[in-house]
Design a protein around this motif. Sequence first.
Motif, PDB file in Angstrom:
ATOM      1  N   ILE A  10       0.838  -1.191   0.000  1.00 24.97           N
ATOM      2  CA  ILE A  10       0.000   0.000   0.000  1.00 24.97           C
ATOM      3  C   ILE A  10       0.876   1.245   0.000  1.00 24.97           C
ATOM      4  N   SER A  11       0.571   2.166  -0.897  1.00 24.05           N
ATOM      5  CA  SER A  11       1.252   3.463  -0.977  1.00 24.05           C
ATOM      6  C   SER A  11       2.768   3.333  -1.066  1.00 24.05           C
ATOM      7  N   GLY A  12       3.252   2.381  -1.849  1.00 23.35           N
ATOM      8  CA  GLY A  12       4.694   2.240  -2.050  1.00 23.35           C
ATOM      9  C   GLY A  12       5.423   1.487  -0.963  1.00 23.35           C
ATOM     10  N   GLN A  24       8.151  -3.362   7.411  1.00 23.54           N
ATOM     11  CA  GLN A  24       7.682  -2.385   6.429  1.00 23.54           C
ATOM     12  C   GLN A  24       8.859  -2.042   5.523  1.00 23.54           C
ATOM     13  N   ARG A  26      10.601  -0.741   1.632  1.00 19.71           N
ATOM     14  CA  ARG A  26      10.540  -0.056   0.344  1.00 19.71           C
ATOM     15  C   ARG A  26      11.202  -0.958  -0.697  1.00 19.71           C
ATOM     16  N   ARG A 202     -10.753  -3.186  -2.366  1.00 14.35           N
ATOM     17  CA  ARG A 202      -9.773  -2.241  -1.835  1.00 14.35           C
ATOM     18  C   ARG A 202      -8.398  -2.830  -2.081  1.00 14.35           C
ATOM     19  N   HIS A 203      -7.364  -2.272  -1.397  1.00 12.28           N
ATOM     20  CA  HIS A 203      -6.026  -2.819  -1.631  1.00 12.28           C
ATOM     21  C   HIS A 203      -5.980  -4.281  -1.160  1.00 12.28           C
TER      22      HIS A 203
END
Length: 293
Positions: A10-12, A24, A26, A202-203
């Motif tokens: 979600i959101s990158g 979490q 990236r 949704r996601h």
Amino acid sequence: MAEGRIIKAISGFYYVKSGNGVFQCRGRGVFRKQNITPLVGDFVEFDEQNPGEGYILSIKSRRNMLIRPAVANIDQAIIVSSIAEPDFNPLLLDRFLVMIESKEMTPIILMTKKDLKTETDLESIHHYKTVYEQIGYSVKLISAVQPGDLDDLMHELADQVSVIAGQSGVGKSSLLNALNSSLQLKTGDISASLGRGKHTTRHVELVEVGGGLVADTPGFSTLDFKEMAADELADCFPEIRNRQTDCKFRGCYHNKEPECAVKQAVEDGEIAEIRYDHYLRFLDEINSRKPRY
């Protein structure tokens, strides 16, 4: 360096579950340059930075993947097929089965809303249930409102990554909520004018259910055969796939060719006529599409 599986994106940010918890992460900039998008379900190698955070370094090769929902490495697909509101649609069910077989996933057929039918109405449903069980598919006739109906399904989720599939309005979100009450997914009302459910997606996230992981967003928003060649279709019908080596001609399409073992099996009642009719319909659909240049 550690290994894990992406369970949410979600959101990158990519949430990677490993033996040491959820991180979490990236993605590396090189992924963007190479037009590579990590997907939920991917097995990855990542570098732990701060506690609970990290960077994804590499993505391991995928066994399969879906576009909607964007998820990879799925073991099985649970096809939710209602028998009322909307009525049971064997043609649509076979479309789902072909798509799932083409992705090398194991299908589980879930016939829902049995509480909305009388015993007389259920006779035809039991006939279809027998047809699909004789092919080798797991078929369950359930009602989400009756306690105990989902117990058998829960056992099939253990140690598997599953996605829920089915047309709008058949109760996919209700099923997910019944399997895992903490989800509280929004369920769409059936539109009386359209006969379709409202979009409630949704996601995507993999959630723990019954000792396995289930994608919390239903799959297969499109059911066309744009990516399938005509000679691949028979492999997506197990009862045809198992007999086609007995056809006289190699590359038999089981349509107009002579001495076809598949057509003989249909005549002998070993292959259900409705399944063969759907195969021919899909074959015609593939052969009729316009070539892409």
